[in-house]
Design a protein around this motif. Structure first.
Motif, short mmCIF file in Angstrom:
data_model
loop_
_atom_site.label_atom_id
_atom_site.label_comp_id
_atom_site.label_asym_id
_atom_site.label_seq_id
_atom_site.Cartn_x
_atom_site.Cartn_y
_atom_site.Cartn_z
N LEU A 198 0.85 -1.19 0.00
CA LEU A 198 0.00 0.00 0.00
C LEU A 198 0.88 1.24 0.00
O LEU A 198 2.06 1.19 0.35
CB LEU A 198 -0.92 0.02 1.23
N VAL A 199 0.29 2.35 -0.40
CA VAL A 199 1.00 3.64 -0.43
C VAL A 199 0.15 4.68 0.28
O VAL A 199 -1.04 4.84 -0.04
CB VAL A 199 1.27 4.10 -1.88
N VAL A 200 0.74 5.35 1.26
CA VAL A 200 0.09 6.50 1.89
C VAL A 200 0.66 7.75 1.25
O VAL A 200 1.88 7.89 1.11
CB VAL A 200 0.30 6.49 3.43
N ARG A 201 -0.21 8.67 0.87
CA ARG A 201 0.20 9.77 0.00
C ARG A 201 0.05 11.14 0.70
O ARG A 201 -0.73 11.29 1.62
CB ARG A 201 -0.61 9.76 -1.29
N TYR A 202 0.85 12.07 0.19
CA TYR A 202 0.77 13.49 0.55
C TYR A 202 1.06 13.73 2.03
O TYR A 202 0.38 14.53 2.70
CB TYR A 202 -0.61 14.06 0.18
N VAL A 203 2.07 13.05 2.54
CA VAL A 203 2.50 13.28 3.92
C VAL A 203 3.45 14.47 3.92
O VAL A 203 4.40 14.51 3.13
CB VAL A 203 3.20 12.03 4.49
N GLU A 214 4.96 4.72 13.13
CA GLU A 214 4.17 4.46 14.34
C GLU A 214 2.68 4.65 14.09
O GLU A 214 1.85 3.82 14.53
CB GLU A 214 4.64 5.41 15.45
N GLU A 215 2.30 5.69 13.38
CA GLU A 215 0.89 5.95 13.13
C GLU A 215 0.26 4.85 12.25
O GLU A 215 -0.88 4.43 12.47
CB GLU A 215 0.73 7.32 12.46
N ILE A 216 1.02 4.41 11.24
CA ILE A 216 0.48 3.37 10.36
C ILE A 216 0.33 2.05 11.11
O ILE A 216 -0.67 1.33 10.95
CB ILE A 216 1.37 3.21 9.12
N LYS A 217 1.30 1.68 11.95
CA LYS A 217 1.22 0.43 12.68
C LYS A 217 0.08 0.42 13.69
O LYS A 217 -0.43 -0.65 14.05
CB LYS A 217 2.55 0.15 13.38
N ARG A 218 -0.34 1.57 14.16
CA ARG A 218 -1.51 1.62 15.04
C ARG A 218 -2.78 1.20 14.31
O ARG A 218 -3.68 0.59 14.91
CB ARG A 218 -1.68 3.03 15.60
N ASP A 239 5.47 10.45 -0.36
CA ASP A 239 4.67 9.23 -0.42
C ASP A 239 5.50 8.09 0.15
O ASP A 239 6.71 8.00 -0.10
CB ASP A 239 4.28 8.89 -1.87
N TYR A 240 4.83 7.20 0.91
CA TYR A 240 5.49 6.08 1.54
C TYR A 240 4.77 4.78 1.18
O TYR A 240 3.54 4.72 1.20
CB TYR A 240 5.53 6.24 3.06
N ARG A 241 5.56 3.77 0.86
CA ARG A 241 5.01 2.46 0.57
C ARG A 241 5.36 1.49 1.68
O ARG A 241 6.40 1.61 2.33
CB ARG A 241 5.54 1.92 -0.76
N PHE A 242 4.49 0.50 1.90
CA PHE A 242 4.73 -0.50 2.94
C PHE A 242 3.92 -1.76 2.60
O PHE A 242 2.91 -1.69 1.90
CB PHE A 242 4.33 0.04 4.32
N THR A 243 4.39 -2.90 3.08
CA THR A 243 3.72 -4.17 2.82
C THR A 243 2.76 -4.49 3.97
O THR A 243 2.96 -4.06 5.11
CB THR A 243 4.73 -5.31 2.68
#
Length: 288
Positions: A198-203, A214-218, A239-243
């Motif tokens: 997944l990709v979280v955008r516009y951070v 930390e925020e995503i793992k919550r 933008d950040y990507r993570f599995t």
């Protein structure tokens, strides 16, 4: 003897006139003969010059390709240019394997048999797949047919072509311990495939990497392997990507459509490698 009658003046005039006409006709005839002779001379001169300018045909024949070789050369070109010409060996890739590789790039599962078992005593890959499918059905685990099934030595390689079946097989502990009375061990992939990204955008840039993780793992406990997408042009945000190893969390995050980071909601989308490749030149740097 009879005396000749004298010529009248009119007869004398007609005679002179006839002589003039004959003289004129003779001049015209002579002129035509001269022109004709001149034309014939010019023609002969041109023919002689052209023959002198022509190259030696014997030398040309020596340098030219023989008819037999020319025909062989033409046949070779015709064979290569024929659209129906096919190579002697063709290597066809099964469509299901191509679909799995291109669509999701899902890794395969490995079923290890004992090395002491003779290869002829092993079941074929198709029969082994049917036995495993029957085992899953008895244990109430429903999946589609395997898209890849092949033996590599004493290892049976199995693959699926959709994320739902892959997630079920990763999480389940209902794999068989024996196949046709022979003990087996299951080797599962030890990494999360690219399609579970997944990709979280516009951070905002001022938000630290640690806070983003930390925020995503919550919200998504199985999130891992955080990396920043670096574009070829300057952007005011990152933008950040993570599995995401858990398919339930993966699908839930996509349905929700956004994540809460630094007192703001940010859109979340599925990572599409072809989209990144088409519209940007990017490299990946792991985040600490």
């Amino acid at each position: 003897m009879p005396s000749s009658s004298p010529l009248s003046p009119s007869s004398v005039k007609d005679s002179k006139k006839n002589r003039k006409v004959k003289s004129t006709q003779e001049k015209v005839t002579n002129k035509r003969k001269e022109d004709q002779e001149q034309n014939e001379a010019d023609t002969n001169t041109t023919t002689t010059n052209s023959q002198q300018n022509q190259p030696n045909t014997n030398s040309i024949e020596k340098l030219s390709i023989s008819p037999l070789k020319r025909n062989q050369h033409d046949q070779t070109i015709e064979t290569l240019d024929t659209p129906n010409a096919q190579p002697s060996k063709t290597h066809a890739l099964p469509f299901e394997q191509l679909k799995r590789a291109v669509g999701h790039n899902l890794p395969c599962f490995l079923i290890d048999f004992d090395n002491n078992i003779a290869p002829r005593q092993l079941q074929s890959a198709i029969i082994a797949c049917d036995m495993i499918q029957d085992h899953f059905i008895k244990n109430k685990l429903s999946i589609n047919d395997f898209s890849v099934a092949s033996f590599i030595g004493h290892r049976l390689k199995l693959g699926v072509n959709n994320m739902a079946d892959y997630s079920k097989l990763i999480r389940t502990d209902k794999w068989p311990s024996t196949i046709n009375g022979k003990k087996v061990s299951i080797v599962k992939p030890k990494f999360v495939p690219e399609c579970f990204t997944l990709v979280v955008r516009y951070v905002p840039r001022q938000v630290s990497i640690g806070l983003v993780t930390e925020e995503i793992k919550r919200s998504i406990s199985s999130a891992d392997n955080f990396k920043q997408i670096i574009y070829s042009f300057n952007r005011p945000t990152n933008d950040y990507r993570f599995t995401v190893a858990d398919l339930t969390e993966f699908e839930g995050a996509l349905k929700f459509g956004r994540l809460y980071i630094a007192n703001r909601f940010h859109p979340i989308t599925q990572y599409l490698l072809w989209y990144i490749t088409m519209f940007s030149i990017w490299t990946e740097s792991p985040l600490s």
